[in-house]
Design a protein around this motif. Sequence first.
Motif, PDB file in Angstrom:
ATOM      1  N   TRP A   1      -0.340  10.690   3.477  1.00 58.09           N
ATOM      2  CA  TRP A   1       1.119  10.535   2.983  1.00 58.09           C
ATOM      3  C   TRP A   1       1.749  10.712   4.271  1.00 58.09           C
ATOM      4  CZ3 TRP A   1       4.247   6.704   0.507  1.00 58.09           C
ATOM      5  CH2 TRP A   1       5.623   6.856   1.093  1.00 58.09           C
ATOM      6  N   GLU A   2       1.512  12.377   4.756  1.00 60.68           N
ATOM      7  CA  GLU A   2       2.226  12.998   5.505  1.00 60.68           C
ATOM      8  C   GLU A   2       1.571  12.342   6.798  1.00 60.68           C
ATOM      9  OE1 GLU A   2       2.613  17.040   3.185  1.00 60.68           O
ATOM     10  OE2 GLU A   2       1.217  16.881   4.569  1.00 60.68           O
ATOM     11  N   GLU A   3       0.382  12.167   7.326  1.00 62.07           N
ATOM     12  CA  GLU A   3       0.154  11.842   9.046  1.00 62.07           C
ATOM     13  C   GLU A   3       0.257  10.303   8.853  1.00 62.07           C
ATOM     14  OE1 GLU A   3      -1.561  13.285  11.056  1.00 62.07           O
ATOM     15  OE2 GLU A   3      -1.630  14.615   9.810  1.00 62.07           O
TER      16      GLU A   3
ATOM     17  N   ALA B   1       0.592  -1.056  -0.071  1.00 61.70           N
ATOM     18  CA  ALA B   1       0.051   0.172  -0.348  1.00 61.70           C
ATOM     19  C   ALA B   1       1.188   0.839   0.586  1.00 61.70           C
ATOM     20  CB  ALA B   1      -0.799   0.298   1.004  1.00 61.70           C
ATOM     21  N   LYS B   2       1.680   1.234   0.715  1.00 58.53           N
ATOM     22  CA  LYS B   2       2.708   2.427   1.026  1.00 58.53           C
ATOM     23  C   LYS B   2       3.221   2.722  -0.515  1.00 58.53           C
ATOM     24  CE  LYS B   2       7.017   4.215   3.535  1.00 58.53           C
ATOM     25  NZ  LYS B   2       7.720   3.850   4.467  1.00 58.53           N
ATOM     26  N   LEU B   3       3.816   1.022  -0.892  1.00 61.60           N
ATOM     27  CA  LEU B   3       4.513   1.479  -2.621  1.00 61.60           C
ATOM     28  C   LEU B   3       3.847   2.707  -3.795  1.00 61.60           C
ATOM     29  CD1 LEU B   3       6.870   0.796  -4.595  1.00 61.60           C
ATOM     30  CD2 LEU B   3       5.372  -1.226  -4.974  1.00 61.60           C
ATOM     31  N   ALA B   4       2.309   1.882  -3.587  1.00 61.64           N
ATOM     32  CA  ALA B   4       1.373   2.206  -4.152  1.00 61.64           C
ATOM     33  C   ALA B   4       0.804   3.636  -4.326  1.00 61.64           C
ATOM     34  CB  ALA B   4      -0.038   1.337  -4.279  1.00 61.64           C
TER      35      ALA B   4
ATOM     36  N   SER C   1       9.703  11.446   2.321  1.00 67.11           N
ATOM     37  CA  SER C   1       9.694  11.301   1.230  1.00 67.11           C
ATOM     38  C   SER C   1       8.932  10.521   0.686  1.00 67.11           C
ATOM     39  CB  SER C   1      10.552  11.840   0.635  1.00 67.11           C
ATOM     40  OG  SER C   1      10.139  12.108  -0.540  1.00 67.11           O
ATOM     41  N   TYR C   2       7.781  11.124  -0.629  1.00 65.59           N
ATOM     42  CA  TYR C   2       7.091   9.936  -1.276  1.00 65.59           C
ATOM     43  C   TYR C   2       7.485   9.704  -2.283  1.00 65.59           C
ATOM     44  CZ  TYR C   2       4.455  14.874  -3.550  1.00 65.59           C
ATOM     45  OH  TYR C   2       4.538  15.514  -4.057  1.00 65.59           O
TER      46      TYR C   2
END
Length: 136
Positions: free
Chosen positions: A103-105, A63-66, A111-112
Amino acid sequence: MKVVNPHFLDEFLVPITGLADDNEAIEHYKDVELRTEAQYKAVIRETLVEHFHTFEEVVKKKAKLALSYYLTKPAVDFVGVFESLLPPFDLPPNARDFFVWLWEELFIGESYELPDVDSYKVVADMYEPLRSTKNQ
């Protein structure tokens, strides 16, 4: 080549999925002011962050990668992703902002941006998120 699956974006929004048809949720969010970044981030913290931390590690990583991939290389319709899940509140004017704030939360201080974004292949297997949790 590395693989990314856009269906893992849906996993972040499970707690609010389908609530557009839930009268109680609609009443709740009707009274929640959502106009600023801080207001959206408060809702994200209250409804989505804890849920993400309950994921199996493999689902968290995918999920993070997506999310990272699609924020780096905006090739996804963020409005479509959000609206298709029938949430009980509207997006900010720029739909991508909601996902940046998510993403920030979730990944505070990270960094994304994927430096090797072009080395990924998109495989939109809608059943992979289900298989990922069963294989653990």
